[in-house]
Design an enzyme around this catalytic site. Structure first.
Site, short mmCIF file in Angstrom:
data_model
loop_
_atom_site.label_atom_id
_atom_site.label_comp_id
_atom_site.label_asym_id
_atom_site.label_seq_id
_atom_site.Cartn_x
_atom_site.Cartn_y
_atom_site.Cartn_z
N CYS A 1 -5.74 -3.50 2.30
CA CYS A 1 -5.50 -3.55 3.74
C CYS A 1 -6.78 -3.61 4.56
O CYS A 1 -7.37 -4.66 4.74
CB CYS A 1 -4.64 -2.37 4.17
SG CYS A 1 -3.83 -2.61 5.78
N SER B 1 21.20 -1.35 33.92
CA SER B 1 21.06 -1.32 35.38
C SER B 1 21.23 -2.67 36.05
O SER B 1 21.37 -2.75 37.26
CB SER B 1 19.68 -0.76 35.74
OG SER B 1 18.66 -1.70 35.36
N GLU C 1 0.83 -1.20 0.00
CA GLU C 1 0.00 0.00 0.00
C GLU C 1 0.87 1.26 0.00
O GLU C 1 1.84 1.35 0.76
CB GLU C 1 -0.90 -0.03 1.24
CG GLU C 1 -1.92 1.09 1.33
CD GLU C 1 -2.88 0.90 2.50
OE1 GLU C 1 -3.85 1.66 2.59
OE2 GLU C 1 -2.65 -0.02 3.33
N LYS D 1 -9.22 3.15 -2.61
CA LYS D 1 -9.59 2.38 -1.42
C LYS D 1 -10.98 2.79 -0.95
O LYS D 1 -11.33 3.96 -0.95
CB LYS D 1 -8.56 2.63 -0.31
CG LYS D 1 -8.64 1.70 0.89
CD LYS D 1 -7.47 1.94 1.83
CE LYS D 1 -7.48 0.99 3.01
NZ LYS D 1 -6.29 1.19 3.89
#
EC number: 6.3.5.1
Length: 713
Positions: A175, A356, A44, A114
């Site tokens: 999509c 850490s 896309e 789309k």
């Protein structure tokens, strides 16, 4: 037998990188042609990159997309005898659409906009694009001069149509349309479309691939069909990692699948499938035939190309099993690939991490270790781009070939244990072992003098000396003394990141990595502008629970045994003095466990629970606790969320990994000034608790769905 060879791809596109994007598109077309494909599908908005965001509003973006398309059309070989399906934005009648553009033999045959915009979670397509809401309607699109001079066309069709070749019918859904209840493939399949294509811009989220595969399988298993799926892959400039997974399915079975996580910029897969298999399934399903008979016809655009092979030398590909990664593997590989893309595209020379000795920084270090392992693997496979990037990032000569992940890590990964008099020997030793296991250049620095200089400055101004709680100080003093240590570490981290390569006589500087997890961000258990403030954070979208499962996997299966030691250690900030009777503990400080925080976070975001609905859910799920205890836990969570919400506005950009992410940038939009009393909400909870306390018989029946059946037995 009527077989066709089709191609789809994963492309590592970068938003607004028109030159690089075009090169990858062209290479993917050439690879598809070399594999004998007659149809090539791309992701896309691949020409400009999916993540351009407000750049979509700029006319320059449109101009550069047409310039790129002109380059593709100008080369007579690129679109010769192959349908090329590319994604780009198109302005039609001054309305911007997210489109597929179908090319063949230096002509544009169809622009297909789309129909459904992705508007949830990280997606906000409706901000930039308008959906095409004219079903089965096509209009005339007038091509820009830069295109018409090449194609000889003044116009083409734009709209909701089907491509008809000499031997089959093709159409696309993009999509989000796959995820909608009334997906385009349903009606188009009933109107004779045999090949569905989906150029997607779908980002990674843990376990999301399962959903994607189920939807694609469902699209073709119910009434037959061939489905091609293409996706971006990589970091295209934001918090998202697009996880590829291009695939080809026929009648619900997968015949080709691409990688989900990879350092490869261009991955093209093909499959040879038999159209007769689709026709046989459909024609024998009489209920489908009846519905197809009633379907209103779509407009058709004819393309003069035959996709099927004219010989019997191209047998159909066999069905394969779909490969899934476990959630722990997804946590390892996704952020590792994202970090590599970010590093190579940032122009910097490595990463710096305050290590850490705790679980969060250990997990972050492990992800860098996996990144280095993936680089070594790709170099061994002959990936020239990865090798070139590795040499450039580390300022190494062209004859340098990385073969060992630890040696490679020592060239680009720097860690430091920023200890104080409140730090323990255990965490100091653990940090050193983890650094050695991964291969980082490790330093040890004591920050006491730096922190004390701030306290001395305060005392000089006020003539007062704040004390820790352990030494008789008030909670305000105690908190301030912890915060100054934490903020000292942030400033020192950036200073080290700027100069550690200079110390070695090498050019460049380092990106600073953060390692605050999602739970602590949500609870606000962190100092604003401490080590949680960094350039990027690969674990900021993940809960402590998910991270612990990742650490266990990485320790056992990725040759990092030292990180397993953090699993048995008590999580602690080590910002207060350790005494005979007191050792600081994160969970005690927070007033809740990490398990509880993880549950609160999922209910708040994924299940959209406010205080009342969260209590109602948990009073059932936690039936072993008194309702008043559950109420107190929920209230405590929302109180601390409210008073610390402002901290989320400054969160370091984090890899998006889960639906419970508190990312303030565009995923979890909420106010940052709350009434922390939650008067009405908490009063409502109290009333429910009172009602429950007056009906004690409910206590034994809550959350016991099998109680009736057990009684009958």
């Amino acid at each position: 037998m009527k077989t066709v060879t089709l191609a789809t791809c994963n492309l590592n596109q970068w938003a607004m990188d028109f030159k690089g994007n075009l090169e990858r598109i062209i290479e993917s077309i050439n690879i598809a042609k070399s594999k004998g494909a007659k149809y090539r599908l791309g992701p896309e908005l691949e020409i400009c990159g999916y993540g351009c965001e407000d750049h979509f509003l700029e006319q320059d973006t449109m101009l550069h997309c047409w310039q790129s398309l002109a380059v593709i059309l100008k080369d007579p070989e690129l679109t010769k005898d192959i349908l090329v399906d590319v994604g780009m934005p198109v302005l039609h009648k001054d309305v911007r659409y997210n489109c597929r553009v179908i090319l063949l033999n230096q002509k544009i045959y169809l622009i297909q906009p789309k129909k459904a915009m992705a508007m949830d979670g990280n997606y906000r397509e409706g901000r930039w694009f308008t959906p095409w809401i004219k079903p089965r309607v096509v209009e005339t699109f007038y091509l820009p001069r830069i295109i018409s001079q090449i194609t000889g066309q003044d116009e083409c069709q734009i709209g909701d149509a089907i491509i008809s070749t000499l031997d089959t019918a093709i159409s696309s859904e993009t999509c989000e349309e796959l995820f909608t209840p009334n997906s385009p493939h349903i009606q188009m399949g009933l109107d004779g479309v045999e090949i569905f294509t989906n150029g997607s811009g779908s980002h990674h989220q843990l376990r999301k691939l399962d959903t994607r595969v189920d939807l694609i399988r469902s699209a073709t298993s119910k009434s037959g069909g061939i489905y091609l799926y293409s996706n971006q892959q990589g970091c295209d400039g934001s918090r998202l990692y697009y996880d590829g997974s291009c695939m080809i399915m026929i009648n619900g079975d997968c015949v080709s699948q691409g990688s989900q996580f990879s350092l490869v910029d261009i991955e093209v897969i093909t499959a040879t499938v038999d159209l007769e298999d689709v026709r046989s399934v459909r024609a024998s399903f009489m209920a489908r035939c009846a519905q197809a008979n009633l379907t209103k016809e779509f407009p058709r655009v004819r393309c003069p190309i035959q996709l099927t092979h004219i010989d019997y030398c191209h047998p159909p590909d066999r069905v394969i099993h779909i490969n899934y990664n476990t959630p722990a593997e997804e946590i390892g590989f996704g952020p590792a690939c994202w970090l590599w893309d970010y590093l190579r595209r940032s122009g910097l020379s490595g990463y710096f991490l305050p290590l850490s000795g705790g679980a969060d920084s250990a997990a972050t270090a492990a992800i860098i270790g996996i990144m280095c392992q993936l680089v070594i693997l790709d170099v061994s496979k002959g990936n020239k781009q990865v090798l070139k990037d590795a040499q450039r990032i580390t300022n190494s000569p062209e004859d340098y070939i990385p073969t060992d992940s630890r040696e490679f890590a020592s060239r680009l990964f720097f860690t430091a244990y920023l200890g104080s008099k409140n730090s323990s020997k255990e965490t100091r030793d653990r940090a050193m072992e983890i650094a050695k296991d991964i291969g980082s250049v490790h330093k040890e620095v004591d920050i006491d003098d730096i922190s004390q200089s701030f306290n001395d400055a305060f005392s000089q101004i006020t003539k007062k000396q704040p004390q820790f709680r352990a030494h008789g100080g008030t909670p305000r003093e105690n908190l301030a003394l912890q915060n100054v240590q934490a903020r000292t570490r942030m400033v020192l981290s950036y200073h080290l990141a700027s100069l550690l390569l200079w110390e070695q006589g090498r050019p460049g500087s380092l990106l600073v990595l953060g390692s605050a997890n999602c739970d602590e961000s949500l609870r606000g258990y962190m100092t604003k502008y401490d080590c949680s403030s960094a350039d990027i954070n690969p674990i900021g979208g993940m809960s402590k629970i998910d991270l612990r499962s990742f650490i266990e996997w990485a320790g056992k299966f990725r040759d990092m045994k030292s990180i397993l030691s953090v699993l048995t250690a008590t999580p602690t900030a080590e910002l207060e003095p350790i005494t005979e009777n007191y050792t600081q503990s994160d969970e005690i400080d927070m007033g809740m466990t990490y398990e509880e925080l993880s549950i609160f976070g999922k209910l708040r975001k994924v299940n959209r629970c406010g205080p009342v609905s969260m209590f109602e859910r948990l009073v059932a799920d936690w039936a072993h606790l008194e309702p008043s205890v559950v109420a107190e836990k929920v209230k405590r969570f929302f109180y601390y969320y409210a008073i610390n919400r402002h901290k989320l506005t400054t969160l370091t950009p984090s890899y998006h990994a889960e639906g419970y992410s508190p990312d303030d940038n565009r995923y979890d939009h909420r106010q940052f000034l709350y009434n922390s009393k939650w008067d009405v909400q908490f009063e409502t909870i109290d009333k429910i608790v009172l009602r429950l306390s007056q009906r004690p018989q409910l206590k034994n029946t809550v959350n016991c769905p099998n109680q009736a059946s057990l009684t009958q037995q």
